[in-house]
Scaffold this motif. Structure first.
Motif, short mmCIF file in Angstrom:
data_model
loop_
_atom_site.label_atom_id
_atom_site.label_comp_id
_atom_site.label_asym_id
_atom_site.label_seq_id
_atom_site.Cartn_x
_atom_site.Cartn_y
_atom_site.Cartn_z
N GLU A 82 48.08 16.41 11.11
CA GLU A 82 47.21 16.84 10.02
C GLU A 82 45.89 17.35 10.54
O GLU A 82 45.34 18.33 10.01
N CYS A 89 46.37 20.87 11.67
CA CYS A 89 46.47 21.77 10.53
C CYS A 89 45.09 22.05 9.94
O CYS A 89 44.77 23.19 9.58
N GLU A 114 43.20 25.56 9.47
CA GLU A 114 42.71 26.00 8.17
C GLU A 114 41.24 26.40 8.23
O GLU A 114 40.80 27.30 7.50
N PHE A 147 51.63 29.06 8.32
CA PHE A 147 51.96 28.20 9.45
C PHE A 147 53.41 28.40 9.85
O PHE A 147 54.28 28.63 9.00
N THR A 151 52.50 16.82 5.48
CA THR A 151 51.17 17.42 5.47
C THR A 151 51.02 18.35 4.26
O THR A 151 51.83 19.24 4.05
N LEU A 176 49.59 21.36 2.30
CA LEU A 176 49.04 22.65 2.69
C LEU A 176 49.03 23.59 1.50
O LEU A 176 49.95 23.55 0.66
N ARG A 234 54.52 27.84 4.79
CA ARG A 234 54.94 27.29 6.09
C ARG A 234 56.40 27.62 6.34
O ARG A 234 57.21 27.66 5.42
#
Length: 371
Positions: free
Chosen positions: A117, A120, A124, A131, A147, A149, A153
């Motif tokens: 996380e 990520c 971000e 992603f 996670t 988002l 992804r």
């Protein structure tokens, strides 16, 4: 003169607009390949860009398109052929579409939810548009799904493991599932081809070397082999390895041969391994025991690693199309961003689009030995 050039101010979009006799919004449209610009205007703007030596910054592109043109990629398996090959192709495909790839490699078995996380969140902060997660293990797949988002992804993973694809999907929030695509290699199809060829050559007694089952590739290949070999009436016994290493396979094959020798049991006529490194360890053990490949025991690997075609005998193996896998992952990113159409897959299973894996027959696999 060189010092003067280094001190010159970088030309701006407004200077390009002034030289071309257009607005800075028009320059922005040209930079971002908009279709709302005539060819005459596009040529004039491009000439001004060339004369001034203007280079658009990533922030300028972002302001114009509301996108950073950056894809964040988190990958496990940094020491292995498949993930590295896929990353290389993703990067090449991204570059062809004017996108930048930001990459972070993690340990596929030790990566924690918090670490994932945090990575990520770091991406971000760079305003990534989407992603790609290469998740070879259950641990990584779980972290990638849990996670939260707002960006699309793409998960690159195998279809089977201790964490099923349906359970993995259940770890995502409903909105996240809508913005997610999954791609992988058709390993069940590959194992059907292996078992079919082995059976056609008369083999009915096999030894299967499994990879470490926390790896989804290992779990998928094992389950695929079990089903395919049973369908071909091949009696298969499994040797579970804790790693992909040739040294472990060598030690386990030595132990197996010594056990067969002391008990008087019959040797299998074919050994199938979950990757080529294991096959290399197996062939060494067979050679040291005076067992010929394929005259006495045949051998099949998986991955088509560099050099296995030059083993003696050359290794029969499965060649996953890692280039195609990386391209498919990037195409799915573009689709999710509204910049591409549906990706054509040779097969699909458990919500994943699958890439072909080709069986490469070489001299290590031969007919069953005559008694």
């Amino acid at each position: 003169m060189g010092a003067e050039r280094r001190q010159q101010k970088r030309p701006s979009m407004f200077e390009v607009a002034k030289m071309a006799g257009v607005s800075h919004q028009t320059v922005s449209r040209v930079i971002n390949h908009s279709s709302d610009v005539s060819e005459t205007t596009r040529t004039r703007v491009q000439q001004a860009i060339d004369v001034l030596g203007y280079r658009p910054s990533n922030s300028a592109r972002t302001l114009a398109s509301q996108r950073s043109r950056t894809i964040g990629l988190i990958a496990g398996g940094r020491d292995f052929l498949g993930p590295l090959s896929a990353i290389s192709t993703v990067q090449e495909t991204a570059r062809r579409h004017g996108l930048f790839l930001a990459v972070s490699m993690v340990h596929e078995a030790l990566c924690t939810q918090q670490e994932f996380e945090n990575l990520c969140r770091t991406f971000e902060e760079q305003n990534v548009d989407a992603f790609i997660f290469l998740t070879p293990t259950d641990v990584m797949l779980s972290a990638a799904c849990r996670t939260r988002l707002s960006e699309p992804r793409v998960l690159v993973t195998s279809t089977h493991g201790n964490l099923s694809m349906s359970r993995a999907g259940g770890l995502m929030d409903p909105e996240g599932r809508k913005r997610t695509a999954i791609v992988g290699v058709d390993q069940w199809g590959a194992m059907r081809e292996v078992a079919g060829l082995v059976a056609r050559l008369g083999h009915r007694s096999a030894l299967y070397f499994s990879g470490p089952l926390q790896w989804r590739d290992a779990a998928t290949r094992l389950l695929g082999w079990r089903k395919a070999s049973a369908a071909q009436l091949i009696e298969s016994r499994e040797i579970q390895c804790d790693s992909w290493d040739s040294s472990e396979a060598y030690a386990r094959m030595n132990h197996e041969l010594e056990s067969i020798g002391s008990s008087g049991a019959r040797k299998p006529t074919v050994v199938v391994t979950a990757n080529d490194a294991q096959a290399i360890g197996v062939v060494r053990a067979l050679h040291e025991h005076g067992i010929r490949v394929p005259q006495d025991i045949s051998l099949v690997g998986f991955d088509d690693m560099a050099g296995v075609s030059d083993l003696w005998p050359p290794l029969t193996t499965v060649r996953p199309d890692f280039d195609d896998l990386g391209t498919a992952a990037m195409r799915e990113v573009l689709r999710l961003l509204g910049a591409g159409g549906e990706t054509a897959f040779v097969a699909s299973a458990h919500g994943a689009g699958l890439i072909h894996a080709e069986l490469i027959q070489r001299h290590s696999l031969g007919p069953v030995p005559r008694v």
